[in-house]
Design a protein around this motif. Sequence first.
Motif, PDB file in Angstrom:
ATOM      1  N   ARG A 155       0.844  -1.199   0.000  1.00 17.38           N
ATOM      2  CA  ARG A 155       0.000   0.000   0.000  1.00 17.38           C
ATOM      3  C   ARG A 155       0.882   1.254   0.000  1.00 17.38           C
ATOM      4  NH1 ARG A 155      -5.332  -0.942   0.527  1.00 17.38           N
ATOM      5  NH2 ARG A 155      -6.015  -2.903   1.495  1.00 17.38           N
ATOM      6  N   GLN A 158       2.260   1.625  -3.480  1.00 17.37           N
ATOM      7  CA  GLN A 158       1.237   2.131  -4.394  1.00 17.37           C
ATOM      8  C   GLN A 158       1.063   3.636  -4.257  1.00 17.37           C
ATOM      9  OE1 GLN A 158      -2.622  -0.090  -5.236  1.00 17.37           O
ATOM     10  NE2 GLN A 158      -3.410   1.576  -3.985  1.00 17.37           N
ATOM     11  N   GLU A 159       1.119   4.130  -3.036  1.00 19.00           N
ATOM     12  CA  GLU A 159       1.029   5.574  -2.824  1.00 19.00           C
ATOM     13  C   GLU A 159       2.189   6.295  -3.496  1.00 19.00           C
ATOM     14  OE1 GLU A 159       0.844   6.025   1.367  1.00 19.00           O
ATOM     15  OE2 GLU A 159      -1.207   5.239   1.545  1.00 19.00           O
ATOM     16  N   LEU A 185      -4.655  -5.583  -4.425  1.00 21.19           N
ATOM     17  CA  LEU A 185      -4.802  -4.151  -4.203  1.00 21.19           C
ATOM     18  C   LEU A 185      -5.414  -3.435  -5.401  1.00 21.19           C
ATOM     19  CD1 LEU A 185      -1.453  -3.231  -2.407  1.00 21.19           C
ATOM     20  CD2 LEU A 185      -3.763  -3.073  -1.447  1.00 21.19           C
TER      21      LEU A 185
END
Length: 255
Positions: A155, A158-159, A185
């Motif tokens: 996560r 991904q950011e 995700l």
Amino acid sequence: METRWPAALWVVRHGQSAGNVARDAAEAAGLETIDLAWRDIDVPLSDLGTEQSIALGQWWGQQPVDAQPEVILCSPYIRAVQTARLVAEHSRLEHVTLRLDERLREKEFGILDRLTKFGIQQQHAQLHEQRTHVGKFYFRPPGGESWCDVILRLRSLQEMVTREYAGRRVLVVAHQVIVNCMRYLIEQMTEEQILAIDREGDVPNCAVTIYRAHAEGEGRTDQAMQLVQANFLAPLHAANAAVTREPDATTAPKP
């Protein structure tokens, strides 16, 4: 409206490794442990894994410029780095930035590292029972990670990707669990959905899972990007390179 996502995203599992080969030999011989001289981060590609990576690079070199990666994000594990560099070299993309990111590393197996399924049953019977009851998504071996732990670090990745590579073409080279957790995700799956995909079979070495940004005016779902194809293998078939589906050496076989 300005996009927050890459224009294209390819997620690739590394080529066959020496660890994959050693694991097959241990399973076939009914051994408890996998005989490897390297620590997991240092396990190199096998000769076949090198061939697979070259085949993938040659395929990319035949694509139009606007269908080639602009940046490569890669696990720091040797087998993934070798795959990424071979792909870049044989697609004439040596100029493309190669960025190593520890968040793409292999799932950590802790106390179960280098054990076959038989070895886990023999040496850690209670953990084997617990893993069977809890399931691999939530089970965390002592000193290791669950799939949820891997997803948490992804996560964060991904950011970063949406912040730094919006509108660009990004290639990710990593490991089997990383491929599946990224699918979880990006496609906003449930535990049941991703484990059903996992039960269908291992992610083949050098298989490509392809996403693209939603086109302007296109009917959209709530998903960030659109899946084009999962586990694309045409580059290996075109080069007559053998397809391998071995799990990584440090993980137990599927139940």
